[in-house]
Motif scaffolding. Structure first.
Motif, PDB file in Angstrom:
ATOM      1  N   ILE A  28       0.871  -1.182   0.000  1.00 25.64           N
ATOM      2  CA  ILE A  28       0.000   0.000   0.000  1.00 25.64           C
ATOM      3  C   ILE A  28       0.903   1.226   0.000  1.00 25.64           C
ATOM      4  CG2 ILE A  28      -1.809   1.263   1.201  1.00 25.64           C
ATOM      5  CD1 ILE A  28      -2.479  -1.361   2.657  1.00 25.64           C
ATOM      6  N   SER A  31      -1.309   5.925   1.183  1.00 24.66           N
ATOM      7  CA  SER A  31      -2.743   5.918   1.482  1.00 24.66           C
ATOM      8  C   SER A  31      -3.157   7.312   1.943  1.00 24.66           C
ATOM      9  CB  SER A  31      -3.062   4.872   2.542  1.00 24.66           C
ATOM     10  OG  SER A  31      -2.344   5.119   3.711  1.00 24.66           O
ATOM     11  N   TYR A  32      -4.306   7.777   1.448  1.00 28.26           N
ATOM     12  CA  TYR A  32      -4.762   9.120   1.766  1.00 28.26           C
ATOM     13  C   TYR A  32      -6.061   9.132   2.551  1.00 28.26           C
ATOM     14  CZ  TYR A  32      -7.534   8.175  -2.399  1.00 28.26           C
ATOM     15  OH  TYR A  32      -8.371   7.597  -3.314  1.00 28.26           O
ATOM     16  N   MET A  34      -8.941   6.308   4.844  1.00 24.01           N
ATOM     17  CA  MET A  34      -9.446   5.001   5.237  1.00 24.01           C
ATOM     18  C   MET A  34     -10.871   5.191   5.717  1.00 24.01           C
ATOM     19  SD  MET A  34      -6.277   3.123   7.172  1.00 24.01           S
ATOM     20  CE  MET A  34      -7.073   1.509   7.013  1.00 24.01           C
ATOM     21  N   THR A  73      -3.684   6.793   8.762  1.00 23.59           N
ATOM     22  CA  THR A  73      -3.463   6.333   7.388  1.00 23.59           C
ATOM     23  C   THR A  73      -2.001   5.941   7.171  1.00 23.59           C
ATOM     24  OG1 THR A  73      -3.157   8.633   6.680  1.00 23.59           O
ATOM     25  CG2 THR A  73      -5.349   7.686   6.420  1.00 23.59           C
ATOM     26  N   ASN A  76      -2.007   2.484   8.306  1.00 24.75           N
ATOM     27  CA  ASN A  76      -3.060   1.664   7.683  1.00 24.75           C
ATOM     28  C   ASN A  76      -3.918   0.944   8.717  1.00 24.75           C
ATOM     29  OD1 ASN A  76      -2.323   2.402   5.017  1.00 24.75           O
ATOM     30  ND2 ASN A  76      -0.659   0.899   5.094  1.00 24.75           N
ATOM     31  N   ILE A  97      -9.481   1.276   1.983  1.00 24.01           N
ATOM     32  CA  ILE A  97      -8.300   2.147   1.938  1.00 24.01           C
ATOM     33  C   ILE A  97      -8.184   2.762   0.558  1.00 24.01           C
ATOM     34  CG2 ILE A  97      -5.796   2.297   2.100  1.00 24.01           C
ATOM     35  CD1 ILE A  97      -5.812  -0.071   3.926  1.00 24.01           C
ATOM     36  N   ALA A  99      -5.592   4.659  -1.796  1.00 24.65           N
ATOM     37  CA  ALA A  99      -4.156   4.898  -1.892  1.00 24.65           C
ATOM     38  C   ALA A  99      -3.827   5.326  -3.310  1.00 24.65           C
ATOM     39  CB  ALA A  99      -3.386   3.650  -1.500  1.00 24.65           C
ATOM     40  N   TYR A 104      -8.624  -0.349  -1.942  1.00 22.41           N
ATOM     41  CA  TYR A 104      -8.595  -1.703  -1.406  1.00 22.41           C
ATOM     42  C   TYR A 104      -9.774  -1.923  -0.462  1.00 22.41           C
ATOM     43  CZ  TYR A 104      -3.771  -1.276  -2.995  1.00 22.41           C
ATOM     44  OH  TYR A 104      -2.645  -1.054  -3.754  1.00 22.41           O
TER      45      TYR A 104
END
Length: 115
Positions: A28, A31-32, A34, A73, A76, A97, A99, A104
């Motif tokens: 991952i 990631s920005y 969740m 994030t 994660n 998530i 990203a 995902y």
């Protein structure tokens, strides 16, 4: 490949509380955001709550004041504290998530609110 570990679902009485947890690992990158989504049979999956890098959050109107999302994030990991649960909250809850270049999804965890 991305792996999710989701936990915390189950059966709870109306008015009760549950805390969902989600930890993702694997490839991952950047990631920005969740979040948690939920789905019931024959309906579209809907956003429950979202947390972005930097801590900004968004909630569905139906859960505002009852649910709280938290997490990191960068690590994660994301949590959903659910209070004052109602039968209408019964659904499969999915961790999500966002990203760089991909989104995902976890496998989902069942939450049942019933007396």
């Amino acid at each position: 490949q991305v792996q999710f570990v989701e936990s915390g679902g189950g059966l709870v009485q109306p008015g009760g509380s549950l805390r969902l947890s989600c930890a993702a690992s694997g490839s991952i990158f950047s990631s920005y955001a969740m979040g948690w989504y939920r789905q019931v049979p024959e309906k579209q999956r809907e956003l429950v709550a979202l947390i972005r890098s930097g801590g900004r959050t968004n909630y569905a109107d139906s859960v505002k004041g009852r649910f709280t999302i938290s997490g990191d994030t960068a690590k994660n990991t994301v949590y959903l504290q659910m209070n004052s649960l109602k039968p209408d909250d019964t659904a499969v809850y999915y961790c999500n998530i966002g990203a760089a270049g991909a989104v995902y999804w976890g496998k989902g965890i069942l939450v049942t609110v019933s007396s």
